[in-house]
Design a protein around this motif. Sequence first.
Motif, mmCIF file in Angstrom:
data_model
loop_
_atom_site.group_PDB
_atom_site.id
_atom_site.type_symbol
_atom_site.label_atom_id
_atom_site.label_comp_id
_atom_site.label_asym_id
_atom_site.label_seq_id
_atom_site.Cartn_x
_atom_site.Cartn_y
_atom_site.Cartn_z
ATOM 1 N N LEU A 484 -49.745 93.657 64.063
ATOM 2 C CA LEU A 484 -49.056 92.854 64.672
ATOM 3 C C LEU A 484 -49.305 92.732 66.389
ATOM 4 N N SER A 485 -50.439 93.020 66.685
ATOM 5 C CA SER A 485 -50.934 92.643 68.111
ATOM 6 C C SER A 485 -50.990 91.427 68.259
ATOM 7 N N ASP A 486 -51.693 90.606 67.406
ATOM 8 C CA ASP A 486 -51.664 89.211 67.742
ATOM 9 C C ASP A 486 -50.461 88.501 67.832
ATOM 10 N N ASP A 487 -49.295 88.903 67.004
ATOM 11 C CA ASP A 487 -47.965 88.234 67.158
ATOM 12 C C ASP A 487 -47.661 88.497 68.562
ATOM 13 N N VAL A 488 -47.746 89.756 69.088
ATOM 14 C CA VAL A 488 -47.128 90.230 70.370
ATOM 15 C C VAL A 488 -47.934 89.299 71.229
ATOM 16 N N ARG A 489 -49.252 89.213 71.229
ATOM 17 C CA ARG A 489 -49.982 88.449 72.200
ATOM 18 C C ARG A 489 -49.551 86.894 72.350
ATOM 19 N N ILE A 490 -49.418 86.222 70.993
ATOM 20 C CA ILE A 490 -48.639 84.585 70.848
ATOM 21 C C ILE A 490 -47.671 84.739 71.342
ATOM 22 N N LEU A 491 -46.654 85.786 71.321
ATOM 23 C CA LEU A 491 -45.215 85.570 71.870
ATOM 24 C C LEU A 491 -45.205 85.634 73.210
ATOM 25 N N ALA A 492 -46.151 86.763 73.859
ATOM 26 C CA ALA A 492 -46.371 86.930 75.308
ATOM 27 C C ALA A 492 -46.823 85.471 75.998
ATOM 28 N N GLY A 493 -47.809 84.534 75.358
ATOM 29 C CA GLY A 493 -48.312 83.602 75.712
ATOM 30 C C GLY A 493 -47.234 82.746 75.758
ATOM 31 N N LEU A 494 -46.156 82.460 74.814
ATOM 32 C CA LEU A 494 -44.913 81.664 74.799
ATOM 33 C C LEU A 494 -44.189 81.836 76.012
ATOM 34 N N ILE A 495 -44.000 83.055 76.261
ATOM 35 C CA ILE A 495 -43.110 83.521 77.574
ATOM 36 C C ILE A 495 -43.739 83.067 78.492
ATOM 37 N N LYS A 496 -45.218 83.852 79.082
ATOM 38 C CA LYS A 496 -45.928 83.515 80.251
ATOM 39 C C LYS A 496 -45.901 81.953 80.662
ATOM 40 N N SER A 497 -46.373 81.138 79.722
ATOM 41 C CA SER A 497 -46.523 79.745 79.937
ATOM 42 C C SER A 497 -45.258 78.977 80.320
ATOM 43 N N GLY A 498 -44.090 79.523 80.200
ATOM 44 C CA GLY A 498 -42.820 78.965 80.434
ATOM 45 C C GLY A 498 -42.258 78.298 79.148
ATOM 46 N N GLU A 499 -42.987 78.229 78.164
ATOM 47 C CA GLU A 499 -42.545 77.168 76.915
ATOM 48 C C GLU A 499 -41.327 77.575 76.069
ATOM 49 N N LEU A 500 -41.282 78.991 76.086
ATOM 50 C CA LEU A 500 -39.877 79.562 75.673
ATOM 51 C C LEU A 500 -38.583 78.969 76.416
ATOM 52 N N VAL A 501 -38.694 79.216 77.762
ATOM 53 C CA VAL A 501 -37.427 78.909 78.685
ATOM 54 C C VAL A 501 -37.520 77.306 78.459
ATOM 55 N N ARG A 502 -38.567 76.461 78.562
ATOM 56 C CA ARG A 502 -38.354 75.020 78.405
ATOM 57 C C ARG A 502 -37.697 74.760 77.096
ATOM 58 N N ARG A 503 -38.109 75.238 76.200
ATOM 59 C CA ARG A 503 -37.554 74.688 74.778
ATOM 60 C C ARG A 503 -36.140 75.167 74.825
ATOM 61 N N VAL A 504 -35.785 76.317 75.159
ATOM 62 C CA VAL A 504 -34.215 76.454 75.259
ATOM 63 C C VAL A 504 -33.578 75.571 76.204
ATOM 64 N N GLU A 505 -33.999 75.435 77.463
ATOM 65 C CA GLU A 505 -33.208 74.558 78.275
ATOM 66 C C GLU A 505 -33.010 73.053 78.041
ATOM 67 N N LYS A 506 -33.894 72.824 77.234
ATOM 68 C CA LYS A 506 -33.882 71.380 76.656
ATOM 69 C C LYS A 506 -32.824 71.243 75.787
ATOM 70 N N VAL A 507 -32.243 72.272 75.160
ATOM 71 C CA VAL A 507 -31.168 72.207 74.408
ATOM 72 C C VAL A 507 -29.896 72.480 75.175
ATOM 73 N N VAL A 508 -30.043 73.327 75.946
ATOM 74 C CA VAL A 508 -28.504 73.897 76.612
ATOM 75 C C VAL A 508 -28.465 73.522 78.163
ATOM 76 N N GLY A 509 -29.452 73.172 78.636
ATOM 77 C CA GLY A 509 -29.496 72.556 79.925
ATOM 78 C C GLY A 509 -30.266 73.798 80.958
ATOM 79 N N THR A 510 -30.230 73.627 82.264
ATOM 80 C CA THR A 510 -30.835 74.737 82.845
ATOM 81 C C THR A 510 -29.907 75.991 82.937
ATOM 82 N N LEU A 511 -30.715 77.167 82.563
ATOM 83 C CA LEU A 511 -30.175 78.598 82.833
ATOM 84 C C LEU A 511 -30.072 78.942 84.399
ATOM 85 N N GLU A 512 -29.323 79.758 84.449
ATOM 86 C CA GLU A 512 -29.016 80.256 85.774
ATOM 87 C C GLU A 512 -30.042 81.520 85.924
#
Length: 512
Positions: A484-512
Motif C-alpha cells: 500500500l506504500s504506492d497508494d499512500v504516495r499517490i494520494l499524498a501527491g493528490l493532496i500536496k498538488s492541491g488537486e484534491l481541493v481543486r476537484r472538490v471546490e469545482k463542485v461545491v465552491g470555495t471552502l473556508e
Amino acid sequence: MVIINGENLTIEDVARIAVKGEAVGLSPGSIERINRSREYVEGIIKKGEIVYGVTTGFGKFCNVIISSEDTRKLQINLIRSHSVGVGEYFPEEIVRAMMLLRINALAKGYSGIRLSTIETLIDMLNKGVTPLVPCQGSLGASGDLVPLAHIALVMMGEGEAVFNSKILPGKIALELAGIKPVVLEAKEGLALINGTQAMSAVGSLALAGAQNLSKVADISGVLSFEALNGIIDAFDEKVQAIRPHPGQNSCARNFMILLEGSRLITRQGQLKVQDAYALRCMPQVHGAIKDAIKHIRKVLEIEINSATDNPLIFSNEEKVISGGNFHGEPVAINMDYLSIAVSELANISERRIERLVNPYLNEGLPPFLIENGGLNSGLMISQYTAAAIVSENKTLSAPASVDSIPSSANQEDHVSMGTIAARKAMKVVENTVNVLAIELLCAAQAMDFRIQKTGLDKALGKGTLAAYEAVREKVPTIVADRPLSDDVRILAGLIKSGELVRRVEKVVGTLE
C-alpha cells in the motif's frame, strides 16, 4: 512578473515564486529608496564615522574599529566566516523563498546596500541559480546568519549552486547564467545575512502547506464521517452560533456543504445517540487549527514585509540605529504553534482511521475494510503507519522557541531558535500529508463497502462524491492484500498538488 516593493508580499506570492518560478522585479519606489540609503552609507564612510558593521567588527567585535581601506575585506571575511552550515541541504524551493524574502526586505531601503548587488540576487532568482544551503547552523537571533551567508557566498562567485539541475561551483553557475559575481562594498555583507529570511521562508512554505491541509482534513474527515453514518446534528449552525469561534463556524459550514445530498449520514437517535469525539468534534478541533493558521499567517506576512537588518539606515532622518529586528522570536513562537496545530490535524485523523478499520467501532463494516479477513489483513497496518507518524509529530511539537544558548561571547545572550522551529513545522506538515492520505485510502475503501451494502450508488454528498471519485481515479479498491506504500504516495501527491481541493471546490465552491 511580481513587482517587489517591500510592503505587500503574500504567502501565495512566496509559494508561486519559490515553487513555480515566477519572475520578480523591483518597483520604482524601491529603487529610489535603495539608492538614497546607499548614498547615505557612502557619506558615513567618507566622514569616517563609527557605525556598527560598517566601520566596526561584528558581534563581540563591535568595538573594534576597521580602517576605511579594510571595509571591503571586512564584508568578504564576514560571508566566508559565517558560511559554516552543516547537515542536509534545504530544498531548492526553500532557498528560492529565502532569496525572494531577502530581496523584499532590502527593497524597503533601510539596509544601505547597492542597487547592483540586489539586482545580482534578483538575476540569480530569475535565472535559476540556486545556492546550496545547509539546513543546520542558525540560532535565529542575529538573523539567519549561517544559511543566508551561503547564499551570499555564491553571489561572490564562491560556494556551490544548482543550475540546470546540476550542482556546480558558484562561479561556474554564475558564468553559465550570464551573471557577474559581486564584489561586496561596505555594509553589504551584513545587509545580505542579517535577517529572519531562512526561518520565514521555511515558515511561509510550511504555512502554505498547512492552509491546504486544513481544507484536505475537512474533506477526508467528512468522507470518514459519512462512511461511518455520522450524525449530522452536531454540525447544526445553532450549535456553532453559541460558541462563535470563527474557525469552528467555518468548519461546520464546510461540512454541511460537502455532505449536501448525502443519504448515508444519520440524525440524532436514528441509529445511535452520539458520535465519538473524532467525528462529532471536528468543527471544534479543525476550527481551532484554522484559527491558529489565520493568526500565524498574519504574523508571517508582517515578518516577510519587514526590515530585519542591523544596523538600520534611516536616510531621511540621517540616522543609523542598531536595534533588534533580526531577532526571530515572533516567527519562532508561531512556528512552534504551527507544529502543534498541524499535529492535531494528524492526531484526530488517525482516530478516524482507527474507527474505520476497527470492527467494534466501524458501524458494521468488515474488519480492517477487506473481504476474507484473516487470509487478508487489509488496511490493518495502515493504521500502524498513521499512529507512528502521529507519535513522531508529537515529539516534533516540543517547542524550540523556549530554548536559548548564548553566542558571541555572551553579546548575543538570548536567541530564538526560530529556524529549528520552522524546520520542525515543515516536517510536521509533510508527515500530516501522509496521515491524511491514509485516511483518504481508508475512507474510500469504507465507502465502497457502504455503497455495496446499501445499494445506493449515488449515496454520497456532492462534495464527498467529488473527493471519492478523485481518490478512485488514482488508486483502485483493495480486493486482496497488496503493498500500500504506492497508494499512500499517490494520494499524498493528490493532496500536496492541491488537486484534491481543486476537484472538490469545482463542485461545491470555495471552502473556508
